[in-house]
Design a protein around this motif. Structure first.
Motif, PDB file in Angstrom:
ATOM      1  N   ALA A  29      22.026 -45.728   9.193  1.00 37.29           N
ATOM      2  CA  ALA A  29      20.732 -45.793   9.867  1.00 37.29           C
ATOM      3  C   ALA A  29      19.930 -44.510   9.639  1.00 37.29           C
ATOM      4  O   ALA A  29      18.728 -44.560   9.350  1.00 37.29           O
ATOM      5  CB  ALA A  29      20.936 -46.023  11.364  1.00 37.29           C
ATOM      6  N   GLN A  89      18.411 -48.724  15.956  1.00 35.71           N
ATOM      7  CA  GLN A  89      19.874 -48.687  15.891  1.00 35.71           C
ATOM      8  C   GLN A  89      20.394 -47.283  16.172  1.00 35.71           C
ATOM      9  O   GLN A  89      21.352 -47.098  16.944  1.00 35.71           O
ATOM     10  CB  GLN A  89      20.348 -49.156  14.519  1.00 35.71           C
ATOM     11  CG  GLN A  89      21.867 -49.155  14.363  1.00 35.71           C
ATOM     12  CD  GLN A  89      22.286 -49.433  12.930  1.00 35.71           C
ATOM     13  OE1 GLN A  89      21.472 -49.409  12.012  1.00 35.71           O
ATOM     14  NE2 GLN A  89      23.575 -49.699  12.729  1.00 35.71           N
ATOM     15  N   GLU A 134      17.376 -53.979  10.428  1.00 38.34           N
ATOM     16  CA  GLU A 134      17.920 -52.621  10.415  1.00 38.34           C
ATOM     17  C   GLU A 134      17.703 -51.900   9.091  1.00 38.34           C
ATOM     18  O   GLU A 134      18.003 -50.715   8.979  1.00 38.34           O
ATOM     19  CB  GLU A 134      19.401 -52.654  10.786  1.00 38.34           C
ATOM     20  CG  GLU A 134      19.622 -52.952  12.271  1.00 38.34           C
ATOM     21  CD  GLU A 134      21.074 -53.063  12.660  1.00 38.34           C
ATOM     22  OE1 GLU A 134      21.934 -53.079  11.739  1.00 38.34           O
ATOM     23  OE2 GLU A 134      21.380 -53.142  13.868  1.00 38.34           O
TER      24      GLU A 134
END
Length: 262
Positions: free
Chosen positions: A240, A225, A216
Motif C-alpha cells: 500500500a 488500506q 486498493e
C-alpha cells in the motif's frame, strides 16, 4: 571569461526568501477569507463523521467487520475526504485562475518566481488538510470513542504520503486545465471516483474482495488500506505504501511535464 553579478541580481537573491514568505502569508489570509473553502476543506469532513457517528447501528460492533464498528472505519475515510477536498476542489481552481489572469506570468518579473506561488499553494492546502485530519481524529476519539492510531509512526507516514498524493493529483488536474472553469470541470470528474475509492459511500474494508483488490491499486484506495491498518495497530502494508509512493511520483511527473505558467 569571467562574469560579475549585477547589483540588481545580487539584491534580488536575498530578497526572494522574504518575498516568498510574504507571498505565503498573503495566500493564507486569502484562504481564511473564503468561508466556502474553510468549510469544505476543514469542517465538512468532521461533519460527515458526526452525521455517520450519530447513526446508532454504526456505533455497534459488527462481526462482519471483525468486531469493529462502522464509525471506526469511517475515521480514515473522513481523513481522506479532507485530502480530496483540499487537493481536488480547493487548489486547482485557485492556481488555474492565477494563470488565466496572468498573475503567474507577471510574477516572473519580480523577485518572487511563479514556482513560489505554486509552492505556497501546496504548503497551504497540505497544512489545511492536516488540520482537518487532526480535527477528524479528535472528534472521533472524544465523541465516538474511536481508538487513536495503534501504530503512530506508520499512521504518520501513511498520512503524509496520502497528503502528497492528493496534492500531486490536484497539481495534475491544474496542469491539464487551461482555465479556471476547466479546472473545476476536470476536478469534479476526478472527484467522484476519488470519493468512491476512498470509501466515502462504502468503506474499502466492506467492499467485495474483487472490487477491493482493484480499488486498493488506486492512490486513495491504497491510502485507505494503509491508514486503516495503522489505526488497528499494524504497520501499513509495504504494498500500500509503495502504491501510494508510485502514484505520487507519477502524478508529480505528469504535473511538472504538462504545467504551463501562462
Amino acid at each position: 571569461m569571467t562574469t560579475t553579478a549585477t547589483p540588481a541580481a545580487t539584491a534580488s537573491a536575498p530578497a526572494r526568501p522574504r518575498a516568498s514568505l510574504a507571498l505565503l502569508r498573503t495566500e493564507i489570509r486569502l484562504f481564511l477569507r473564503e468561508p466556502a473553502a474553510l468549510f469544505w476543506v476543514i469542517i465538512s469532513p468532521t461533519v460527515l463523521l458526526a452525521i455517520l457517528g450519530s447513526i446508532p447501528s454504526f456505533r455497534e460492533a459488527s462481526p462482519d467487520i471483525g468486531g469493529r464498528r462502522v464509525v471506526d472505519l469511517y475515521v480514515p475515510v473522513a481523513v481522506l475526504f479532507a485530502l480530496i477536498m483540499s487537493g481536488l476542489q480547493a487548489m486547482p481552481p485557485v492556481l488555474s485562475g492565477y494563470r488565466e489572469r496572468g498573475i503567474l506570468r507577471r510574477l516572473s518579473t519580480t523577485p518572487v518566481r511563479p514556482g513560489a506561488l505554486l509552492g505556497a499553494q501546496l504548503v497551504l492546502h497540505g497544512a489545511a488538510a492536516l488540520v482537518s485530519a487532526l480535527l477528524v481524529l479528535g472528534v472521533g476519539r472524544i465523541a465516538f470513542g474511536v481508538e487513536l492510531a495503534g501504530d503512530l509512526p506508520g499512521y504518520v507516514l501513511a498520512l503524509l504520503l496520502a497528503v502528497a498524493g492528493s496534492l500531486a493529483l490536484g497539481a495534475a488536474v491544474c496542469a491539464v486545465s487551461r482555465t479556471q472553469k476547466m479546472a473545476q470541470a476536470v476536478g469534479s470528474a476526478v472527484f467522484f471516483p476519488s470519493m468512491f475509492t476512498a470509501g466515502v459511500w462504502l468503506p474499502v474494508q466492506q467492499m467485495p474482495d474483487t472490487l477491493r483488490g482493484i480499488v486498493e491499486f488506486t492512490p486513495l484506495g491504497a491510502a485507505s488500506q494503509a491508514l486503516d491498518a495503522a489505526m488497528g495497530g499494524h504497520w501499513p502494508a509495504w504494498s500500500a505504501l509503495g502504491i501510494l509512493t508510485l502514484w505520487t511520483v507519477l502524478l508529480t511527473g505528469a504535473a511538472v511535464r504538462w504545467f504551463r505558467w501562462e
